[in-house]
Design a protein around this motif. Structure first.
Motif, PDB file in Angstrom:
ATOM      1  N   ASP A 356       0.810  -1.222   0.000  1.00 11.04           N
ATOM      2  CA  ASP A 356       0.000   0.000   0.000  1.00 11.04           C
ATOM      3  C   ASP A 356       0.842   1.269   0.000  1.00 11.04           C
ATOM      4  O   ASP A 356       0.413   2.294  -0.544  1.00 11.04           O
ATOM      5  CB  ASP A 356      -0.915   0.031   1.237  1.00 11.04           C
ATOM      6  N   ILE A 357       2.011   1.223   0.640  1.00 10.54           N
ATOM      7  CA  ILE A 357       2.799   2.455   0.769  1.00 10.54           C
ATOM      8  C   ILE A 357       4.082   2.406  -0.076  1.00 10.54           C
ATOM      9  O   ILE A 357       4.995   3.188   0.138  1.00 10.54           O
ATOM     10  CB  ILE A 357       3.127   2.762   2.245  1.00 10.54           C
ATOM     11  N   ARG A 358       4.140   1.492  -1.031  1.00 16.47           N
ATOM     12  CA  ARG A 358       5.286   1.482  -1.938  1.00 16.47           C
ATOM     13  C   ARG A 358       5.117   2.534  -3.026  1.00 16.47           C
ATOM     14  O   ARG A 358       4.002   2.929  -3.371  1.00 16.47           O
ATOM     15  CB  ARG A 358       5.448   0.103  -2.598  1.00 16.47           C
ATOM     16  N   ASN A 359       6.241   2.956  -3.571  1.00 20.14           N
ATOM     17  CA  ASN A 359       6.218   3.910  -4.679  1.00 20.14           C
ATOM     18  C   ASN A 359       5.892   3.166  -5.971  1.00 20.14           C
ATOM     19  O   ASN A 359       6.301   2.017  -6.161  1.00 20.14           O
ATOM     20  CB  ASN A 359       7.593   4.585  -4.788  1.00 20.14           C
ATOM     21  N   ALA A 360       5.168   3.825  -6.855  1.00 22.38           N
ATOM     22  CA  ALA A 360       4.770   3.190  -8.112  1.00 22.38           C
ATOM     23  C   ALA A 360       5.072   4.094  -9.297  1.00 22.38           C
ATOM     24  O   ALA A 360       4.162   4.643  -9.933  1.00 22.38           O
ATOM     25  CB  ALA A 360       3.287   2.835  -8.066  1.00 22.38           C
ATOM     26  N   PRO A 361       6.359   4.276  -9.641  1.00 26.66           N
ATOM     27  CA  PRO A 361       6.710   5.195 -10.726  1.00 26.66           C
ATOM     28  C   PRO A 361       6.503   4.623 -12.127  1.00 26.66           C
ATOM     29  O   PRO A 361       6.527   5.362 -13.106  1.00 26.66           O
ATOM     30  CB  PRO A 361       8.202   5.454 -10.469  1.00 26.66           C
ATOM     31  N   THR A 362       6.302   3.297 -12.248  1.00 21.73           N
ATOM     32  CA  THR A 362       6.141   2.704 -13.587  1.00 21.73           C
ATOM     33  C   THR A 362       4.777   2.026 -13.714  1.00 21.73           C
ATOM     34  O   THR A 362       4.128   1.685 -12.711  1.00 21.73           O
ATOM     35  CB  THR A 362       7.235   1.662 -13.857  1.00 21.73           C
ATOM     36  N   LYS A 363       4.371   1.783 -14.956  1.00 23.54           N
ATOM     37  CA  LYS A 363       3.086   1.127 -15.230  1.00 23.54           C
ATOM     38  C   LYS A 363       3.060  -0.279 -14.650  1.00 23.54           C
ATOM     39  O   LYS A 363       2.060  -0.714 -14.074  1.00 23.54           O
ATOM     40  CB  LYS A 363       2.850   1.089 -16.727  1.00 23.54           C
ATOM     41  N   LEU A 364       4.172  -1.002 -14.785  1.00 30.45           N
ATOM     42  CA  LEU A 364       4.234  -2.363 -14.273  1.00 30.45           C
ATOM     43  C   LEU A 364       4.032  -2.384 -12.765  1.00 30.45           C
ATOM     44  O   LEU A 364       3.306  -3.235 -12.230  1.00 30.45           O
ATOM     45  CB  LEU A 364       5.588  -2.994 -14.619  1.00 30.45           C
ATOM     46  N   LEU A 368       1.117  -4.246 -10.575  1.00 31.09           N
ATOM     47  CA  LEU A 368       1.425  -5.206  -9.514  1.00 31.09           C
ATOM     48  C   LEU A 368       0.831  -4.808  -8.171  1.00 31.09           C
ATOM     49  O   LEU A 368       0.991  -5.520  -7.189  1.00 31.09           O
ATOM     50  CB  LEU A 368       2.947  -5.358  -9.375  1.00 31.09           C
ATOM     51  N   GLY A 369       0.166  -3.653  -8.138  1.00 29.25           N
ATOM     52  CA  GLY A 369      -0.526  -3.243  -6.928  1.00 29.25           C
ATOM     53  C   GLY A 369       0.245  -2.319  -6.022  1.00 29.25           C
ATOM     54  O   GLY A 369      -0.180  -2.026  -4.897  1.00 29.25           O
ATOM     55  N   GLY A 371       1.188   0.705  -4.158  1.00 38.99           N
ATOM     56  CA  GLY A 371       0.506   1.947  -3.788  1.00 38.99           C
ATOM     57  C   GLY A 371      -0.979   1.946  -4.053  1.00 38.99           C
ATOM     58  O   GLY A 371      -1.633   2.984  -3.906  1.00 38.99           O
ATOM     59  N   GLU A 372      -1.550   0.799  -4.385  1.00 42.29           N
ATOM     60  CA  GLU A 372      -2.956   0.749  -4.831  1.00 42.29           C
ATOM     61  C   GLU A 372      -3.939   1.192  -3.755  1.00 42.29           C
ATOM     62  O   GLU A 372      -4.892   1.915  -4.038  1.00 42.29           O
ATOM     63  CB  GLU A 372      -3.287  -0.681  -5.281  1.00 42.29           C
ATOM     64  N   ASN A 373      -3.712   0.762  -2.532  1.00 42.46           N
ATOM     65  CA  ASN A 373      -4.666   1.071  -1.459  1.00 42.46           C
ATOM     66  C   ASN A 373      -4.145   2.147  -0.503  1.00 42.46           C
ATOM     67  O   ASN A 373      -4.612   2.244   0.634  1.00 42.46           O
ATOM     68  CB  ASN A 373      -4.982  -0.203  -0.670  1.00 42.46           C
ATOM     69  N   TYR A 374      -3.206   2.928  -0.982  1.00 37.16           N
ATOM     70  CA  TYR A 374      -2.674   3.991  -0.123  1.00 37.16           C
ATOM     71  C   TYR A 374      -3.749   5.039   0.121  1.00 37.16           C
ATOM     72  O   TYR A 374      -4.444   5.481  -0.808  1.00 37.16           O
ATOM     73  CB  TYR A 374      -1.460   4.639  -0.771  1.00 37.16           C
ATOM     74  N   GLN A 375      -3.909   5.429   1.374  1.00 37.09           N
ATOM     75  CA  GLN A 375      -4.902   6.438   1.760  1.00 37.09           C
ATOM     76  C   GLN A 375      -4.189   7.767   2.002  1.00 37.09           C
ATOM     77  O   GLN A 375      -3.452   7.906   2.979  1.00 37.09           O
ATOM     78  CB  GLN A 375      -5.642   5.997   3.031  1.00 37.09           C
ATOM     79  N   TYR A 376      -4.374   8.716   1.105  1.00 38.78           N
ATOM     80  CA  TYR A 376      -3.736  10.025   1.187  1.00 38.78           C
ATOM     81  C   TYR A 376      -4.330  10.785   2.369  1.00 38.78           C
ATOM     82  O   TYR A 376      -5.513  11.151   2.369  1.00 38.78           O
ATOM     83  CB  TYR A 376      -3.963  10.781  -0.115  1.00 38.78           C
ATOM     84  N   ALA A 377      -3.524  11.000   3.403  1.00 37.94           N
ATOM     85  CA  ALA A 377      -4.022  11.516   4.682  1.00 37.94           C
ATOM     86  C   ALA A 377      -4.817  12.800   4.544  1.00 37.94           C
ATOM     87  O   ALA A 377      -5.814  13.009   5.257  1.00 37.94           O
ATOM     88  CB  ALA A 377      -2.855  11.718   5.641  1.00 37.94           C
ATOM     89  N   HIS A 378      -4.416  13.676   3.634  1.00 36.22           N
ATOM     90  CA  HIS A 378      -5.074  14.983   3.510  1.00 36.22           C
ATOM     91  C   HIS A 378      -6.487  14.884   2.945  1.00 36.22           C
ATOM     92  O   HIS A 378      -7.236  15.866   2.986  1.00 36.22           O
ATOM     93  CB  HIS A 378      -4.222  15.910   2.646  1.00 36.22           C
TER      94      HIS A 378
END
Length: 425
Positions: A356-364, A368-369, A371-378
């Motif tokens: 959930d909290i990994r960086n996702a700079p590429t399409k692949l 692979l998921g 940052g998919e479920n990361y909840q942006y605190a703001h």
């Protein structure tokens, strides 16, 4: 007999070298370097009398390399260039074993003096061995430090020091002719402060002061012969470490009166203003931290200011900072937290970062998921989303425990309101 005992007993080989087994023991780092014939440029960092100069000489001898030595106290850029030229002529460009250039108290070299070493180290004309009693991270320029390995030498322990005394009695050309008995060693070891050279100097003074060749070393005899003048301040010896310790502990103990007294002792002794200010900077975070975050700001500003101003005016800035820190509320919560965290890392290794909290700079990575479920605190009420940030194996692990003071009690209340019972705040 003009040559001091410490010089007469100076080891010539690794086999004779006492202490620093992490470096020169059977499996020590430097032992392996010498066996392999690969000697990197290096910095020896440690208190006085721990064998830095001796070790440099032994490395040169056992690796079969020419040896050149300079002292930063009385050497300039011209001296450095002269030695580098000699080193090149003696082998630097013509053999696989480049000469060793040893520089004692390298922390005393200016930036331009240290710069003059860079090319010679980089080109392999010399192998540099520097010795310093100060933290090389602060006193050696980054460009030179990056080209050197840093090895820490520790103060001699009780067994090391007693071994040296016994060796002096048994093997020294002069002392071995006397009947010397070590009945008590507590006083002489305390006076040495872990400094082997100081230990042997004291021992020789005591032995030479006795009229008889039958000498029994006791604590009473040592106390009688050695006048321990505590008013004296020695920037390079035991007093250097004892007084800065008293200074820091006085501030930690919230006693501004004792703090300015020990500060005055260092100032009158000519202590480096940056050394004092650096310790205040460390203390402001280690012992005060979030109990008063302004302490770090003031200590950092003090460090920057005294580095520019110097003596005598810096004494006022140091006094202001020291008394402010002494009167500040104290907390070591941040210091304790990072210690716990580092120990946890050593015990658990490289745990995976939650997806959930990994960086996702590429399409692949997105597929692979990452940052998919990361909840942006703001995007949430009160700028907070109840999300897990620890690795799965460490869920609910509390490392930071705010101190019991007004400022950090506010932090505790904030964390309790946000995380409820998760961390037990």
């Amino acid at each position: 007999m003009n040559e001091p005992l410490a010089e007469r007993l100076r080891p010539k080989t690794l086999a004779d070298y006492v202490s620093q087994t992490h470096l020169v023991g059977t499996h020590g780092t430097l032992t392996q370097h010498i066996k392999q014939g690969l000697i990197p440029s290096m910095i020896f960092w440690g208190p006085p009398g721990t064998g830095k100069t001796t070790l440099a000489n032994i490395i040169a001898s056992e690796s079969g390399r020419p040896f050149f030595a300079l002292s930063a106290i009385n050497s300039g850029v011209k001296d450095i260039r002269d030695v580098i030229d000699k080193a090149k002529q003696s082998g630097g460009l013509f053999t696989t074993k480049n000469p060793i250039l040893f520089i004692d108290e390298i922390h005393r070299f200016s930036k331009s003096q240290q710069d003059s070493l860079l090319q010679a180290v980089e080109k392999g004309w010399i192998t540099l061995i520097g010795a310093t009693t100060e933290n090389p991270s602060f006193e050696v320029i980054p460009a030179l430090l990056s080209r050197c390995q840093v090895y820490i030498l520790n103060a001699f322990n009780k067994n090391d020091l007693e071994t040296l005394l016994k060796r002096a009695i048994e093997t020294d050309v002069h002392l071995s002719k006397k009947n010397i008995k070590l009945e008590e060693t507590t006083a002489i070891l305390r006076l040495s402060g872990g400094d082997a050279r100081k230990l042997l100097n004291i021992f020789e003074l005591i032995v030479n002061s006795e009229d008889s060749d039958d000498i029994t070393i006791t604590d009473a005899l040592v106390s009688q012969k050695i006048q321990n003048n505590t008013a004296r301040y020695d920037k390079t010896g035991e007093q250097h470490y004892d007084i800065i310790s008293a200074f820091i502990k006085s501030i930690r103990g919230s006693d501004p009166n004792a703090a300015v007294y020990w500060l005055a002792r260092m100032i009158e002794g000519g202590e480096d203003v940056k050394f004092i200010a650096r310790r205040l900077l460390i203390l402001s975070s280690e012992d005060i931290g979030n109990a008063n975050p302004t302490a770090l700001v003031i200590a950092n500003n003090t460090f920057q200011a005294v580095a520019t101003i110097g003596y005598p005016e810096s004494r006022i800035l140091l006094s202001q900072c020291a008394t402010y820190l002494a009167c500040s509320p104290k907390s070591n919560a941040s210091y304790t937290a990072i210690g716990k965290a580092q120990q946890l890392v050593r015990e658990t290794g490289d745990l995976s970062v939650p997806l959930d909290i990994r960086n996702a700079p590429t399409k692949l990575m997105k597929e692979l998921g990452y940052g998919e479920n990361y909840q942006y605190a703001h995007n949430y009420e009160n700028n907070f989303a109840n999300q897990e940030f620890m690795p799965d194996a460490l869920k609910n692990t509390k490392l930071y425990d705010p101190g019991n003071n007004a400022r950090e009690n506010t932090d505790r209340a904030f964390l309790r309101q946000r995380w409820k019972d998760k961390y037990g705040y």
